[in-house]
Design an enzyme around this catalytic site. Structure first.
Site, PDB file in Angstrom:
ATOM      1  N   LYS A  92       5.764   2.642  18.750  1.00  0.00           N
ATOM      2  CA  LYS A  92       5.901   4.043  18.343  1.00  0.00           C
ATOM      3  C   LYS A  92       6.363   4.895  19.519  1.00  0.00           C
ATOM      4  CE  LYS A  92       2.405   3.582  14.716  1.00  0.00           C
ATOM      5  NZ  LYS A  92       0.946   3.554  14.480  1.00  0.00           N
ATOM      6  N   LYS A 146       8.060   0.664  11.676  1.00  0.00           N
ATOM      7  CA  LYS A 146       8.312   1.001  13.093  1.00  0.00           C
ATOM      8  C   LYS A 146       8.631  -0.218  13.914  1.00  0.00           C
ATOM      9  CE  LYS A 146       4.634  -0.385  13.773  1.00  0.00           C
ATOM     10  NZ  LYS A 146       3.334  -0.540  13.225  1.00  0.00           N
ATOM     11  N   GLU A 192      -6.613  -4.542  10.298  1.00  0.00           N
ATOM     12  CA  GLU A 192      -6.150  -5.743   9.609  1.00  0.00           C
ATOM     13  C   GLU A 192      -7.061  -6.911   9.955  1.00  0.00           C
ATOM     14  OE1 GLU A 192      -3.181  -5.679   7.907  1.00  0.00           O
ATOM     15  OE2 GLU A 192      -2.497  -3.710   8.547  1.00  0.00           O
ATOM     16  N   ASP A 229       1.499  -1.921  18.901  1.00  0.00           N
ATOM     17  CA  ASP A 229       1.845  -0.924  17.888  1.00  0.00           C
ATOM     18  C   ASP A 229       2.117   0.436  18.529  1.00  0.00           C
ATOM     19  OD1 ASP A 229       1.467   0.089  14.845  1.00  0.00           O
ATOM     20  OD2 ASP A 229       0.341   1.418  16.186  1.00  0.00           O
ATOM     21  N   VAL A 244       6.122   6.677  12.578  1.00  0.00           N
ATOM     22  CA  VAL A 244       5.258   7.087  13.687  1.00  0.00           C
ATOM     23  C   VAL A 244       4.262   8.135  13.196  1.00  0.00           C
ATOM     24  CG1 VAL A 244       5.152   8.103  16.001  1.00  0.00           C
ATOM     25  CG2 VAL A 244       7.117   6.704  15.348  1.00  0.00           C
ATOM     26  N   THR A 283       0.825  -1.209   0.000  1.00  0.00           N
ATOM     27  CA  THR A 283       0.000   0.000   0.000  1.00  0.00           C
ATOM     28  C   THR A 283       0.860   1.260   0.000  1.00  0.00           C
ATOM     29  OG1 THR A 283      -1.624  -1.230   1.283  1.00  0.00           O
ATOM     30  CG2 THR A 283      -1.891   1.151   1.203  1.00  0.00           C
ATOM     31  N   VAL A 284       1.788   1.357   0.947  1.00  0.00           N
ATOM     32  CA  VAL A 284       2.594   2.566   1.059  1.00  0.00           C
ATOM     33  C   VAL A 284       3.560   2.685  -0.120  1.00  0.00           C
ATOM     34  CG1 VAL A 284       4.277   3.809   2.476  1.00  0.00           C
ATOM     35  CG2 VAL A 284       2.373   2.607   3.567  1.00  0.00           C
ATOM     36  N   GLY A 310       2.171   8.375  10.806  1.00  0.00           N
ATOM     37  CA  GLY A 310       1.883   8.540   9.376  1.00  0.00           C
ATOM     38  C   GLY A 310       2.176   9.921   8.833  1.00  0.00           C
ATOM     39  N   GLU A 366      10.480   9.148   9.320  1.00  0.00           N
ATOM     40  CA  GLU A 366       9.301   9.968   9.646  1.00  0.00           C
ATOM     41  C   GLU A 366       8.014   9.169   9.566  1.00  0.00           C
ATOM     42  OE1 GLU A 366       7.512  12.346  11.225  1.00  0.00           O
ATOM     43  OE2 GLU A 366       9.062  13.713  10.521  1.00  0.00           O
TER      44      GLU A 366
END
Lengths: 434, 434
Positions: A205, A105, A190, A201, A132, A13-14, A134, A129
């Site tokens: 972070k 992360k 998810e 998660d 953490v 996706t990213v 987004g 960057e």
């Protein structure tokens, strides 16, 4: 105009969002980078998979060495999730002389010291960057923009999935399972949401932010954490009745020269900025001794917000800013920690306790007796008429709000109360933000 | 550890804050700069003035040349207000080879092109984070952190004095004069508050942000602006009744490939982030095409928040990041503007109109007749029973909220209505944020 060749490893996706920006917005990126960014290679594991975008010919490859051995590629966006092969790929890229940008992360939280030491030894940089919050540029803000400050506290909502679920429960009176299903349906959660909802998660972070903001050397494993999966719709109603919303907060705060650090669902007073963060948004409230309180709010995940952070890092890398930042900050170096975490049991706070108790005389006396013996003082109690649909026959919910006490005392009291015969299992204990 | 010598010109409120950080926090700053920052010189016009802090011996001087001619001083915090001698000092520092950090937004708004061209020609950098929004690092966020985005809109509260006055009027039902006096008493407003309350200060900051965010080449003089000094306590009450607060907003927004740009007191819906900005705080809401909406909130002025921004810029300068940013961004270069402002009269919006009218039959028909002829459609009207203390005998206030129309049509209607014999002077027209 000069050209800088970059590559992407991982076209999920990213990665797809980053490729889109590089391919579709060359003029815009060239203006900010002072040179053209040319996407030379995209490394994927499954080249046969259908893709949402068309890459130029000969860009797609399965061979990491096509990137590693191309001396013209100067910066690589490492967008592979998980720990392996993500770690090996990261180390190979650094060893082949690439500066790396990553959004992973979990990898940094787990292997940060190794990766940063290696990058330093090789004279390379790692920018992160996107790892953490987004699209909120919190890493740059803490490590550069607020560099004149001693950071005093940091309160943050860092997991959009959890915040979406809590907001949905509150707005629709939904139960946890129903809200989770809605989050999954909309793509905010998810198929396996555990790491999001159990606080892992967020703790990962927070470990990164605590390192940058406080110079703490804390592994995410050491951060006390509690998830949102035990919260019921009733808790959101009671919180509302008391004037609060429930948020999964990451907290790092200097107290008596030590660092209090934890992830917990927390009652946050309605009307304060963190309480008003809705849906899949993230937010960070930072207090510095010079600047005072600065508050950041934005999308903490999603394809394009995260790609925005990755591409900003790529630009920082090719223009040379990332190298300077990486060198001067000595990230995750062996340098002594500036602050050590405080014992979690000693952390002060007010607490919300909810019990399911038998609906008979004497119960209140038993519970409050335990609290009294642990030195936990009661600020308020909510016990309504038995609800129409009782959760358990013959039982009622009982909510107790404490005055200031400690994590340890409130936890000990909870454990003793849960052993009382008049109390059913699955009590809830949450912090209340002052 | 390496040492970098820096200097300060101007030891007013902000200069004193910067000196304090440099003198009192050397270890902290060295950690972020990778070298010690040594305050070598402080240039002042009046050395005999009593100072809030004690400088080391031989640091204080009245001679700018003591800085200009010292080759070891690499970076200078230029903290002189106004246009002259601020401009001459800036140019002399650049010509003597110094990189400069400044908080003087009026100087940049007025002489930005000259100063930036000169710095570029000399291979020097100018950093100016502190010139807009004090402690909120909006310059770095827009020019670096959001560099992957096309910025689509920017809505901001940039003048703490005006926001303090509006908040005080709202919370205490106070009139403008009373709220201004309170702001002056608390140090939030200057003895001469004109540039703050008439929108000049905000327009100067907006010109800088529009340049960075949109590549617009706009002088602040060209930005249509309206201040808060005609607003009465009654307007805040009516706004509240309609579900809004009044904020002095700086707005820059892309519409049909043109840039709408203006400073106006605006009705902002209660509960939205900008509406909840209280007291002397500033806030900026930026929308980028990749990142979505990012919101920043913090102290926009004051000694230490502004010093925080100046010192972060000094660190950026001595480590070399500022030079890279300045070079790649080509700030205020002769490069063609990326976008041009749209004709203000064509800007669409809804409007709040308040008139003082004679309390007799037919008045409403006269007013609405004018609005109808200008094509301005009415969304709602507020006319209460005559207030106990009428502002003018025989008169009542009348509030009209329009549907979507244009700046031009609403302004023309207002002018015609003001010429009606049944209408008294000093009408109010404000935008309503969608």
């Amino acid at each position: 105009m000069e050209e800088a060749k970059v590559a992407i490893v991982g076209l999920g996706t990213v990665g797809t969002g980053v490729a889109r920006l590089l391919l579709e917005q060359p003029a815009r990126l060239a203006r900010h980078a002072g040179r053209r960014l040319c996407l030379a290679r995209v490394v994927v594991a499954h080249p046969e998979k259908p893709r949402a975008l068309t890459l130029p010919p000969r860009v797609l490859t399965t061979d990491l060495e096509a990137v590693a051995r191309d001396p013209e590629i100067v910066a690589v966006a490492h967008l592979v999730g998980g720990l392996e092969p993500a770690r090996s790929i990261m180390l190979r890229l650094l060893e082949s002389g690439k500066d790396v940008v990553t959004a992973n992360k979990a990898l940094l939280a787990e292997h940060g010291p190794e990766i940063f030491d290696r990058a330093r030894a090789l004279g390379r940089s790692v920018a992160f960057e996107a790892s953490v919050a987004g699209g909120i540029p919190i890493i740059a803000n803490i490590s550069q923009c607020l560099s004149a400050n001693r950071i005093v506290s940091l309160h943050a909502i860092l997991n959009g999935t959890s915040n979406f679920i809590l907001t949905h429960m509150e707005e629709h009176g939904a139960g946890y399972a129903e809200a989770l299903a809605e989050a999954q349906r909309l793509g905010y959660a998810e198929a396996d949401p555990r790491l999001d909802v159990d606080g892992t998660d967020t703790a990962q972070k927070l470990a990164i932010l605590a390192h940058l903001a406080f110079g703490a050397r804390v592994s995410w494993h050491e951060i006390p954490r509690q998830g949102i999966d035990t919260i019921e719709a009733a808790d959101l109603r009671y919180a509302r009745e008391l004037g609060y919303r429930i948020k999964l907060l990451a907290i790092a705060e200097l107290v008596n020269e030590g660092l209090e650090l934890h992830v917990s669902p927390t009652l946050v007073r309605c009307g304060t900025p963190l309480a008003e963060v809705r849906g899949a948004y993230n937010a960070i409230s930072v207090v510095g001794d010079a600047v005072g309180r600065v508050f950041f709010h934005g999308l903490g995940a999603g394809q394009m917000p995260t790609a925005s952070a990755v591409v900003a890092d790529l630009i920082d890398t090719v223009v040379g800013r990332a190298a300077i930042t990486f060198r001067t900050l000595e990230l995750w170096s062996q340098r002594e920690a500036l602050v050590t975490p405080r014992e979690h049991a000693n952390t002060k706070g007010r607490f919300y306790l909810r019990f399911t108790v038998e609906d008979r005389p004497g119960v209140m006396a038993e519970l409050t007796g335990v609290l009294g013996r642990e030195g936990v003082s009661i600020a308020s109690v909510i016990q309504h008429e038995p609800p129409e649909e009782a959760v358990q026959p013959g039982c009622v919910p009982l909510v107790i709000v404490t005055h200031q006490t400690t994590e340890g005392a409130s936890q000990r009291a909870l454990e003793q109360i849960e052993r009382l015969s008049c109390v059913r299992p699955n009590s809830v204990r949450m912090r209340i933000r002052q």
